[in-house]
Design a protein around this motif. Structure first.
Motif, PDB file in Angstrom:
ATOM      1  N   GLY A 240       9.043  56.697  -7.351  1.00 38.51           N
ATOM      2  CA  GLY A 240       8.827  57.520  -8.542  1.00 38.51           C
ATOM      3  C   GLY A 240       8.420  56.705  -9.749  1.00 38.51           C
ATOM      4  N   VAL A 241       9.016  55.530  -9.923  1.00 37.42           N
ATOM      5  CA  VAL A 241       8.665  54.646 -11.035  1.00 37.42           C
ATOM      6  C   VAL A 241       7.204  54.232 -10.931  1.00 37.42           C
ATOM      7  N   PHE A 242       6.781  53.856  -9.725  1.00 42.51           N
ATOM      8  CA  PHE A 242       5.393  53.424  -9.543  1.00 42.51           C
ATOM      9  C   PHE A 242       4.428  54.586  -9.727  1.00 42.51           C
ATOM     10  N   ALA A 243       4.800  55.774  -9.216  1.00 41.41           N
ATOM     11  CA  ALA A 243       3.937  56.952  -9.362  1.00 41.41           C
ATOM     12  C   ALA A 243       3.754  57.314 -10.834  1.00 41.41           C
ATOM     13  N   ALA A 244       4.842  57.264 -11.606  1.00 47.70           N
ATOM     14  CA  ALA A 244       4.755  57.588 -13.038  1.00 47.70           C
ATOM     15  C   ALA A 244       3.890  56.574 -13.784  1.00 47.70           C
ATOM     16  N   LYS A 245       3.928  55.335 -13.322  1.00 50.36           N
ATOM     17  CA  LYS A 245       3.118  54.291 -13.960  1.00 50.36           C
ATOM     18  C   LYS A 245       1.634  54.492 -13.670  1.00 50.36           C
ATOM     19  N   MET A 246       1.302  54.801 -12.423  1.00 48.70           N
ATOM     20  CA  MET A 246      -0.102  54.924 -12.024  1.00 48.70           C
ATOM     21  C   MET A 246      -0.687  56.293 -12.363  1.00 48.70           C
ATOM     22  N   GLN A 247       0.155  57.329 -12.352  1.00 51.65           N
ATOM     23  CA  GLN A 247      -0.300  58.688 -12.659  1.00 51.65           C
ATOM     24  C   GLN A 247       0.649  59.285 -13.704  1.00 51.65           C
ATOM     25  N   PRO A 248       0.420  58.990 -14.971  1.00 55.81           N
ATOM     26  CA  PRO A 248       1.334  59.450 -16.029  1.00 55.81           C
ATOM     27  C   PRO A 248       1.549  60.959 -16.052  1.00 55.81           C
ATOM     28  N   ALA A 249       0.506  61.725 -15.701  1.00 56.22           N
ATOM     29  CA  ALA A 249       0.658  63.183 -15.713  1.00 56.22           C
ATOM     30  C   ALA A 249       1.642  63.642 -14.642  1.00 56.22           C
ATOM     31  N   LYS A 250       1.603  62.991 -13.475  1.00 52.57           N
ATOM     32  CA  LYS A 250       2.559  63.327 -12.419  1.00 52.57           C
ATOM     33  C   LYS A 250       3.972  62.976 -12.870  1.00 52.57           C
ATOM     34  N   GLY A 251       4.122  61.792 -13.470  1.00 54.11           N
ATOM     35  CA  GLY A 251       5.430  61.389 -13.970  1.00 54.11           C
ATOM     36  C   GLY A 251       5.957  62.339 -15.025  1.00 54.11           C
ATOM     37  N   ALA A 252       5.086  62.768 -15.934  1.00 54.52           N
ATOM     38  CA  ALA A 252       5.503  63.703 -16.983  1.00 54.52           C
ATOM     39  C   ALA A 252       5.894  65.056 -16.391  1.00 54.52           C
ATOM     40  N   ALA A 253       5.192  65.469 -15.333  1.00 50.36           N
ATOM     41  CA  ALA A 253       5.481  66.763 -14.713  1.00 50.36           C
ATOM     42  C   ALA A 253       6.808  66.751 -13.973  1.00 50.36           C
ATOM     43  N   MET A 254       7.178  65.623 -13.379  1.00 48.43           N
ATOM     44  CA  MET A 254       8.423  65.554 -12.608  1.00 48.43           C
ATOM     45  C   MET A 254       9.643  65.818 -13.476  1.00 48.43           C
ATOM     46  N   GLU A 255       9.562  65.461 -14.764  1.00 44.12           N
ATOM     47  CA  GLU A 255      10.692  65.680 -15.657  1.00 44.12           C
ATOM     48  C   GLU A 255      10.323  66.565 -16.843  1.00 44.12           C
ATOM     49  N   ALA A 256       9.118  67.174 -16.798  1.00 45.10           N
ATOM     50  CA  ALA A 256       8.646  68.039 -17.883  1.00 45.10           C
ATOM     51  C   ALA A 256       8.766  67.352 -19.237  1.00 45.10           C
ATOM     52  N   VAL A 257       8.090  66.213 -19.355  1.00 47.88           N
ATOM     53  CA  VAL A 257       8.117  65.419 -20.585  1.00 47.88           C
ATOM     54  C   VAL A 257       6.919  65.804 -21.440  1.00 47.88           C
ATOM     55  N   TRP A 258       7.177  66.334 -22.630  1.00 54.32           N
ATOM     56  CA  TRP A 258       6.091  66.802 -23.490  1.00 54.32           C
ATOM     57  C   TRP A 258       5.731  65.786 -24.563  1.00 54.32           C
ATOM     58  N   GLU A 259       6.722  65.082 -25.069  1.00 56.90           N
ATOM     59  CA  GLU A 259       6.496  64.101 -26.131  1.00 56.90           C
ATOM     60  C   GLU A 259       6.749  62.688 -25.610  1.00 56.90           C
ATOM     61  N   THR A 260       5.799  61.798 -25.831  1.00 54.93           N
ATOM     62  CA  THR A 260       5.992  60.402 -25.460  1.00 54.93           C
ATOM     63  C   THR A 260       7.162  59.825 -26.248  1.00 54.93           C
ATOM     64  N   GLN A 261       8.057  59.157 -25.538  1.00 60.20           N
ATOM     65  CA  GLN A 261       9.252  58.646 -26.229  1.00 60.20           C
ATOM     66  C   GLN A 261       9.881  57.479 -25.475  1.00 60.20           C
ATOM     67  N   LYS A 262      10.628  56.679 -26.216  1.00 57.87           N
ATOM     68  CA  LYS A 262      11.408  55.598 -25.652  1.00 57.87           C
ATOM     69  C   LYS A 262      12.872  56.020 -25.605  1.00 57.87           C
ATOM     70  N   GLY A 263      13.607  55.466 -24.650  1.00 59.85           N
ATOM     71  CA  GLY A 263      15.016  55.834 -24.538  1.00 59.85           C
ATOM     72  C   GLY A 263      15.186  57.315 -24.245  1.00 59.85           C
ATOM     73  N   MET A 264      14.350  57.867 -23.374  1.00 65.81           N
ATOM     74  CA  MET A 264      14.353  59.311 -23.097  1.00 65.81           C
ATOM     75  C   MET A 264      15.628  59.731 -22.370  1.00 65.81           C
ATOM     76  N   PRO A 265      16.231  60.822 -22.794  1.00 64.37           N
ATOM     77  CA  PRO A 265      17.427  61.317 -22.090  1.00 64.37           C
ATOM     78  C   PRO A 265      17.042  62.024 -20.796  1.00 64.37           C
ATOM     79  N   PHE A 266      18.027  62.234 -19.939  1.00 59.67           N
ATOM     80  CA  PHE A 266      17.834  63.010 -18.725  1.00 59.67           C
ATOM     81  C   PHE A 266      18.593  64.319 -18.872  1.00 59.67           C
ATOM     82  N   HIS A 267      17.887  65.439 -18.675  1.00 60.89           N
ATOM     83  CA  HIS A 267      18.498  66.768 -18.831  1.00 60.89           C
ATOM     84  C   HIS A 267      18.888  67.296 -17.449  1.00 60.89           C
ATOM     85  N   LEU A 268      20.168  67.528 -17.236  1.00 62.19           N
ATOM     86  CA  LEU A 268      20.622  68.059 -15.957  1.00 62.19           C
ATOM     87  C   LEU A 268      20.115  69.480 -15.733  1.00 62.19           C
TER      88      LEU A 268
END
Length: 450
Positions: A240-268
């Motif tokens: 998953g780490v490698f996929a998010a690095k190579m395909q940012p849109a796939k990585g963003a979709a896996m966790e529904a990330v809308w805003e680029t951010q550091k120290g991102m929380p994980f929502h259960l």
């Protein structure tokens, strides 16, 4: 063309889905059968021969019908995806040709020796043969995933006259994306094979049939389940780490990330809303864990959709929920496997009907998990058929939608018949149980030559 594209995608998805109902069990069960054949060859204990014959029969049924479903799949590249084939043929054809000429002939040849030499060859030769089948099935998976890996992460190519041409075979076969996918897929298939063996064993243990035989079978399935279910989270995380690095849109979709951010929380608990480009609901957040899961750093930066082209977004809800389903089932398999070990070591397995029923009713869940994983991989790549090089809409054949409707209907009917036959035969022989001990003591299956 939109209708042709939609129908072509549906047809290929249906074909792959049906085929992949057979593949994981083949990859997972063959290893267990090979171990049993090896144990018999070393000890000449008839129990292991009975186990290898019984589970081998179920493996053979699945293997043969699975081969049939795979034959038609590759034809679609020329019928429904001719533009893709023209563009990618130089690269895509190489690993598939090697898979057909090397891996398929390896597994089919030794499958014939193992299957039809049952009463003619020595235990050692049969053990070698089934290990060659196992090697062939894994090599086959490797070359197919190598081809798919290029679609996910193009490497070792040059563009020449509007076509992708192979420039470095070494880069193609060492593509890290393909290797992450291969290891993750194969280990996940081991979970399928393990739970299949555990579920059938649980069925008979609940009915007090051949208790010693099925308890030993359960032990082998449980051992593979422990190995694969424990290893999968680590493999899946790195993949998953490698996929998010190579395909940012796939990585963003896996966790529904809308805003680029550091120290991102994980929502259960989270509900994505792609139409409004936000999360409709998010609760129970764990600080910085989201960044760690996607970057291996608690302060790592995770790219959101606000920094990505909107017309290159995949179906976010589909990827998001498929990913969460896969992860949830992975945790479930881990819990069931380790609790099973506890019961087995305490000698409480046969007296735990609730646990045995849980295992029995869970037999299809590994299939669901592994297909959810592939849904993330393939749907998450959209709208690209070859990431960054070719859109899916540009790869479809210029054919009439009526032609696809006819072939799609025919495929569904044909594959459904095969699936029904597979399930019927497996259930029939799984319920029947192994040959009696008397069959082997009277010399059944022991007339062999070196």
């Amino acid at each position: 063309m939109d209708e042709v594209l939609l129908l072509s995608r549906i047809q290929f998805a249906v074909t792959v889905f049906y085929h992949f109902l057979f593949v994981p069990l083949t990859l997972g069960l063959v290893i267990l059968v090979a171990i049993m054949e090896t144990k018999y060859a070393r000890t000449l204990d008839q129990t292991y021969k009975r186990m290898a014959d019984y589970w081998g029969k179920l493996f053979a049924i699945n293997f043969v019908l699975g081969v049939i479903t795979g034959i038609t799949m590759e034809f679609q590249f020329g019928t429904n995806w001719s533009e893709y084939s023209k563009y990618m043929g130089d690269i895509f054809g190489s690993p598939l040709a090697i898979e057909a000429l090397a891996a398929f002939f390896l597994e089919s040849t030794f499958m014939g020796i193992w299957l039809f030499g049952k009463d003619r060859f020595s235990p050692k030769l049969r053990a070698v043969s089934i290990w060659m089948v196992a090697l062939g099935t894994n090599i086959s998976a490797l070359w197919i995933i190598t081809a798919n890996g290029f679609m996910q992460n193009p490497v070792g190519y040059v563009l020449n006259n509007g076509r992708v041409e192979l420039n470095s075979f070494a880069e193609l076969v060492t593509n890290p994306y393909a290797w992450y996918m291969f290891v993750h897929t194969v280990v996940s298939a081991y979970i399928v094979g393990a739970f299949f063996m555990m579920a059938i064993s649980a069925y008979h243990l609940l009915r007090k049939n051949e208790t010693a035989f099925y308890k030993k079978s359960f032990k082998y399935g449980l051992a593979m389940a422990l190995f694969s279910a424990t290893l999968t989270p680590f493999i899946g995380h790195q993949s998953g780490v490698f996929a998010a690095k190579m395909q940012p849109a796939k990585g963003a979709a896996m966790e529904a990330v809308w805003e680029t951010q550091k120290g991102m929380p994980f929502h259960l608990i989270q509900i994505p809303d792609q139409e409004n480009q936000r999360n409709a609901f998010a609760a129970i957040s764990i600080p910085k864990i989201g960044s760690f899961l996607y970057t291996n750093s608690f302060n790592g930066e995770v790219t959101g959709f606000n920094d990505l082209p909107k017309d290159e977004q995949p179906n976010i809800e589909l990827v998001f929920y498929a990913f969460r389903l896969m992860v949830a089932l992975g945790i479930f398999f881990l819990a069931v496997s380790w609790y099973g070990l506890y019961l087995y070591r305490k000698n409480k397995l046969e007296t735990s009907p609730k646990y045995l029923k849980l295992v029995l009713y869970s037999v299809l869940l590994p299939y669901l998990a592994i297909n959810a994983g592939w849904m993330v991989a393939e749907a998450g790549r959209q709208p690209w058929v070859v990431y960054g090089l070719m859109k899916t809409s540009d790869g479809v054949s210029p054919i009439a939608s009526s032609q696809i409707v006819f072939s799609l209907a025919a495929l569904i009917i044909f594959y459904t018949v095969l699936l029904v036959a597979d399930v019927y035969l497996i259930v029939k022989y799984a319920k029947k149980g192994p040959e009696s001990e008397a069959h082997y003591s009277l010399g059944g299956g022991v007339k062999h030559v070196s």
